[in-house]
Motif scaffolding. Structure first.
Motif, PDB file in Angstrom:
ATOM      1  N   ALA A  22      68.689  75.026  44.816  1.00 43.99           N
ATOM      2  CA  ALA A  22      67.883  73.950  45.393  1.00 43.99           C
ATOM      3  C   ALA A  22      68.564  72.595  45.342  1.00 43.99           C
ATOM      4  O   ALA A  22      68.166  71.673  46.058  1.00 43.99           O
ATOM      5  N   ARG A  23      69.586  72.466  44.514  1.00 43.68           N
ATOM      6  CA  ARG A  23      70.267  71.177  44.351  1.00 43.68           C
ATOM      7  C   ARG A  23      71.739  71.310  44.715  1.00 43.68           C
ATOM      8  O   ARG A  23      72.191  72.367  45.130  1.00 43.68           O
ATOM      9  N   ALA A  24      72.470  70.218  44.518  1.00 41.48           N
ATOM     10  CA  ALA A  24      73.920  70.284  44.680  1.00 41.48           C
ATOM     11  C   ALA A  24      74.476  71.325  43.716  1.00 41.48           C
ATOM     12  O   ALA A  24      73.969  71.509  42.606  1.00 41.48           O
ATOM     13  N   THR A  25      75.529  72.015  44.127  1.00 39.44           N
ATOM     14  CA  THR A  25      75.984  73.182  43.378  1.00 39.44           C
ATOM     15  C   THR A  25      76.880  72.858  42.189  1.00 39.44           C
ATOM     16  O   THR A  25      77.155  73.731  41.386  1.00 39.44           O
ATOM     17  N   GLY A  26      77.388  71.652  42.068  1.00 41.77           N
ATOM     18  CA  GLY A  26      78.300  71.349  40.968  1.00 41.77           C
ATOM     19  C   GLY A  26      79.679  71.933  41.166  1.00 41.77           C
ATOM     20  O   GLY A  26      80.433  72.108  40.212  1.00 41.77           O
ATOM     21  N   THR A  27      80.015  72.270  42.413  1.00 39.26           N
ATOM     22  CA  THR A  27      81.331  72.812  42.762  1.00 39.26           C
ATOM     23  C   THR A  27      81.984  71.915  43.808  1.00 39.26           C
ATOM     24  O   THR A  27      81.384  70.930  44.274  1.00 39.26           O
ATOM     25  N   ASP A  28      83.195  72.282  44.222  1.00 32.48           N
ATOM     26  CA  ASP A  28      83.858  71.518  45.282  1.00 32.48           C
ATOM     27  C   ASP A  28      83.046  71.503  46.577  1.00 32.48           C
ATOM     28  O   ASP A  28      83.238  70.617  47.419  1.00 32.48           O
ATOM     29  N   ALA A  29      82.124  72.451  46.749  1.00 30.52           N
ATOM     30  CA  ALA A  29      81.264  72.435  47.941  1.00 30.52           C
ATOM     31  C   ALA A  29      80.441  71.150  48.018  1.00 30.52           C
ATOM     32  O   ALA A  29      80.109  70.685  49.118  1.00 30.52           O
ATOM     33  N   ASN A  30      80.116  70.577  46.876  1.00 29.55           N
ATOM     34  CA  ASN A  30      79.325  69.352  46.852  1.00 29.55           C
ATOM     35  C   ASN A  30      80.098  68.192  47.479  1.00 29.55           C
ATOM     36  O   ASN A  30      79.608  67.506  48.382  1.00 29.55           O
ATOM     37  N   VAL A  31      81.338  67.978  47.019  1.00 30.29           N
ATOM     38  CA  VAL A  31      82.118  66.854  47.561  1.00 30.29           C
ATOM     39  C   VAL A  31      82.604  67.148  48.980  1.00 30.29           C
ATOM     40  O   VAL A  31      82.807  66.224  49.773  1.00 30.29           O
TER      41      VAL A  31
END
Length: 356
Positions: free
Chosen positions: A292-301
């Protein structure tokens, strides 16, 4: 997985690459990518970027990213008796560090040491019930003075656990640092497959990013430089098929049951559906994770770069993350390569990822 690919995976995960010190792993990545890419560059951060040109002009740009940095340690201080004190790099579990063999990677080559602490017999009852703090641990390399140590080791030298890749039963393997050199391995393998199949309909960028474990730093700079239309982070994901894991909180994800596709705010819905379509048509098993939130991985940036990027996160289920015995299935790696390779040839234009 054939012997050549397994040897590449083993060499890569065993190369020392704590965040900020990734170039031993990146040298392997460059060696593997140069024969298949039209261009391989290394940017000022240390990201390795390989490009395969599209079949036609004006094609959309697709970025596949796996980070090659691992958790580890850094030499902080040497006392007069020759004991070395250190700091963690990334999210190291302090429970697991005492008693480990380590390698300190100095300019003269790796130096073997052991992580010591006060024996349990000498600890008060209260001390036994708490985690030993990093400042109470030290590395012993067998020297008896600061001068002896300083002839071999310097302040700021990186440190890794002295463990590597080993086979268990079936296609299960264990190692430190599958998070996420396994992702960089998959990216390289996809580029190798694309080169074998022929020019793709996209301008394809495969990136081995750096410093993910300390803040998604290499992912942020490389995506800004590439400016892709579509970007996919290739990561490890939490397997939940072992005791004491709450599936009601995380979901059910099994090692050997295929890659995990994240679904949620961090993921472009049209790109998610295209990945699912590829999996169905190619008969590739996949698992879906609700995030449900940002994933905390490079996918976020990747998603938030410039004016926005159609982003996705494809993960390989992993047990025992951030330990010396991370466990995964080789078939999950192969199926992830198949899935991403199939996706490359199904992207038509930038417009297909605009939500409607």
């Amino acid at each position: 997985m054939n012997d050549t690919d397994f040897a590449f995976l083993k060499e890569l995960v065993e190369a020392p690459s704590p965040s900020g010190y990734e170039q031993p792993a990146q040298r392997i990545m460059r060696r593997e990518l140069e024969p298949v890419a039209d261009e391989v560059t290394t940017d000022v951060m240390g990201n390795v970027i390989a490009r395969i040109a599209a079949a036609g002009e004006g094609a959309p740009r697709l970025m596949l990213a796996g980070h090659c940095d691992e958790i580890g340690f850094m030499v902080k201080y040497v006392d007069d008796a020759g004991f070395i004190f250190f700091s963690p790099i990334g999210g190291v579990d302090a429970h697991l560090v005492p008693g480990q063999r380590v390698l300190i990677h100095g300019t003269g080559g790796p130096v073997l040491g052991v992580v010591g602490k006060k024996p349990i017999h000498m600890m008060e009852t209260k001390e036994r019930e708490t985690v030993v703090k990093f400042k109470a641990m030290f590395i012993d390399i067998g020297c008896s003075s600061r001068s002896e140590v300083e002839a071999l080791v310097a302040i700021g030298d990186p440190v890794t656990l002295k463990v590597g890749l080993e086979r268990l039963q079936g296609d299960r393997v264990i190692s430190r640092a599958f998070d996420d050199k396994m992702g960089a391995f998959i990216v390289a393998r996809v580029l190798q497959e694309v080169r074998r199949r022929g020019a793709p309909p996209v301008e394809l960028y495969g990136v081995s990013t750096v410093q993910e474990e300390v803040g998604l730093r290499g992912g942020a700079t490389s995506v800004y430089g590439i400016d892709p239309d579509i970007g996919i982070a290739v990561e490890v994901g939490f397997a939940t098929d072992f005791p004491e894991v709450d599936k009601k909180e995380l979901g059910e994800f099994k090692v050997g049951s295929g890659p995990i596709l994240s679904r949620g705010a961090n993921v472009n819905p049209a790109l998610f559906e295209l990945l699912m379509e590829c999996a169905r048509d190619e008969k590739i098993p996949v698992q879906v994770m609700a995030q449900a939130r940002a994933t905390g991985t490079d996918a976020n940036v990747i998603q938030l770069s410039r004016g926005g990027v159609a982003a996705a996160l494809v993960s390989v289920p992993l047990r025992y993350m951030h330990t010396p015995v991370e466990l995964l299935s080789l078939s999950d790696l192969e199926n992830t390569v198949r899935l991403l390779t199939a996706l490359v040839y199904r992207i038509r234009d930038r417009g297909q990822f605009i939500p409607n």
